[in-house]
Design a protein around this motif. Structure first.
Motif, short mmCIF file in Angstrom:
data_model
loop_
_atom_site.label_atom_id
_atom_site.label_comp_id
_atom_site.label_asym_id
_atom_site.label_seq_id
_atom_site.Cartn_x
_atom_site.Cartn_y
_atom_site.Cartn_z
N GLU A 19 0.79 -1.10 0.17
CA GLU A 19 -0.37 -0.04 0.14
C GLU A 19 0.52 1.30 -0.23
O GLU A 19 0.42 2.21 -0.92
CB GLU A 19 -0.57 -0.18 0.87
CG GLU A 19 -2.38 -0.67 1.32
CD GLU A 19 -3.18 -0.92 2.24
OE1 GLU A 19 -3.13 0.02 2.83
OE2 GLU A 19 -3.90 -2.02 2.51
N LYS A 20 2.41 1.11 0.92
CA LYS A 20 2.74 2.07 0.72
C LYS A 20 3.37 2.85 -0.50
O LYS A 20 3.86 3.93 -1.07
CB LYS A 20 4.12 2.23 2.06
CG LYS A 20 2.92 2.13 3.59
CD LYS A 20 4.62 1.99 4.06
CE LYS A 20 4.12 2.05 5.45
NZ LYS A 20 5.31 0.97 6.59
N LEU A 21 4.14 1.36 -0.85
CA LEU A 21 4.60 1.31 -2.67
C LEU A 21 3.47 2.04 -3.36
O LEU A 21 3.91 3.04 -4.55
CB LEU A 21 4.99 0.38 -3.12
CG LEU A 21 5.56 -0.14 -4.34
CD1 LEU A 21 6.83 1.19 -4.95
CD2 LEU A 21 6.20 -1.33 -4.40
N GLU A 22 2.35 1.73 -2.84
CA GLU A 22 1.48 2.44 -4.37
C GLU A 22 1.08 3.62 -4.20
O GLU A 22 1.15 4.35 -5.73
CB GLU A 22 -0.21 1.55 -4.04
CG GLU A 22 -0.30 -0.48 -4.05
CD GLU A 22 -0.34 -0.74 -5.50
OE1 GLU A 22 -1.00 0.70 -6.50
OE2 GLU A 22 -0.96 -1.14 -5.89
N SER A 23 1.17 3.70 -2.94
CA SER A 23 0.90 5.92 -2.98
C SER A 23 1.63 6.32 -3.24
O SER A 23 1.39 7.15 -3.88
CB SER A 23 0.94 5.73 -1.49
OG SER A 23 -0.40 5.56 -0.69
#
Length: 214
Positions: free
Chosen positions: A139-143
């Motif tokens: 999720e952090k990478l997606e952001s």
């Protein structure tokens, strides 16, 4: 005297240095450090990098550590060779610096744990990554990649129309993650995907990554 790099092909920071040397077409000797046995914590390595990390770097009498600092040294000290990855124009150089800071403080924190769970555990210890951790870190990478997608929709590379150190510093971690399930996260963003493909097609990346198992 031949440049010496003390590191490992399983080290993202070491690969960052090797990519710079390849872009500059500079000969070097890679002295492999055994991460699994924690050789980087042994006295002979602490004499080169007191923080017990890799890479360490020697160019004659000059000894350096911290891969981003080493990369800048290579590009400045050997400015007359190979590819110029630092722009002399102050405004363009400032943009390069902005995205290098983004890589160090935004991108790397978003991918470091993923790289450990999906790559390094398997490479070094034969262990499987923790799925709960992977899902949270994804999720952090997606952001972060959403912001990169927006930036790369405006220019071919992060700091403008020319490939620079700002792009190169990202390449090692992306290389490892593209060999995992995280590939779909990069490929889901067309501008990010095109940027990655362009970087990996560069002769320096082909040369360095050609011997990296991922």
């Amino acid at each position: 005297m031949v440049i010496k790099v003390y590191g490992s092909m399983f080290s993202f920071a070491t690969l960052r240095v090797l990519l710079c040397l390849a872009e500059k077409d500079i000969d070097f000797e890679l002295i492999t450090v055994d991460l699994a046995s924690e050789e980087h914590k042994k006295p002979h390595m602490l004499a080169l990098n007191p923080f017990g990390q890799i890479p360490a770097f020697e160019d004659g009498y000059l000894k350096l550590f911290e891969s981003r600092a080493i990369a800048r040294y290579i590009l400045l000290a050997y400015a007359g060779k190979g590819t110029d990855l630092i722009n002399p124009d102050p405004k363009k150089a400032a943009l390069e610096a902005v995205w290098m800071e983004a890589e160090a403080h935004k991108f790397e924190p978003a991918v470091l744990t993923l790289a450990w769970e999906l790559c390094m555990k398997r490479f070094l210890f034969g262990q499987k990554g923790d799925e709960d951790i992977v899902n949270a870190e994804e999720e952090k990478l997606e952001s972060v990649l959403d912001l990169y997608e927006a930036r790369l929709s405006e220019s071919k590379y992060l700091s403008g129309d020319g490939y620079s150190l700002a792009d190169l510093t990202h390449a090692p971690m992306i290389k490892f993650l593209m060999g995992t399930e995280m590939k779909r996260v990069f490929n889901a963003r067309p501008h990010v995907s095109a940027w990655v493909a362009d970087m990996f097609a560069r002769p320096a990346c082909v040369k360095v990554f050609g011997v990296v198992a991922y």
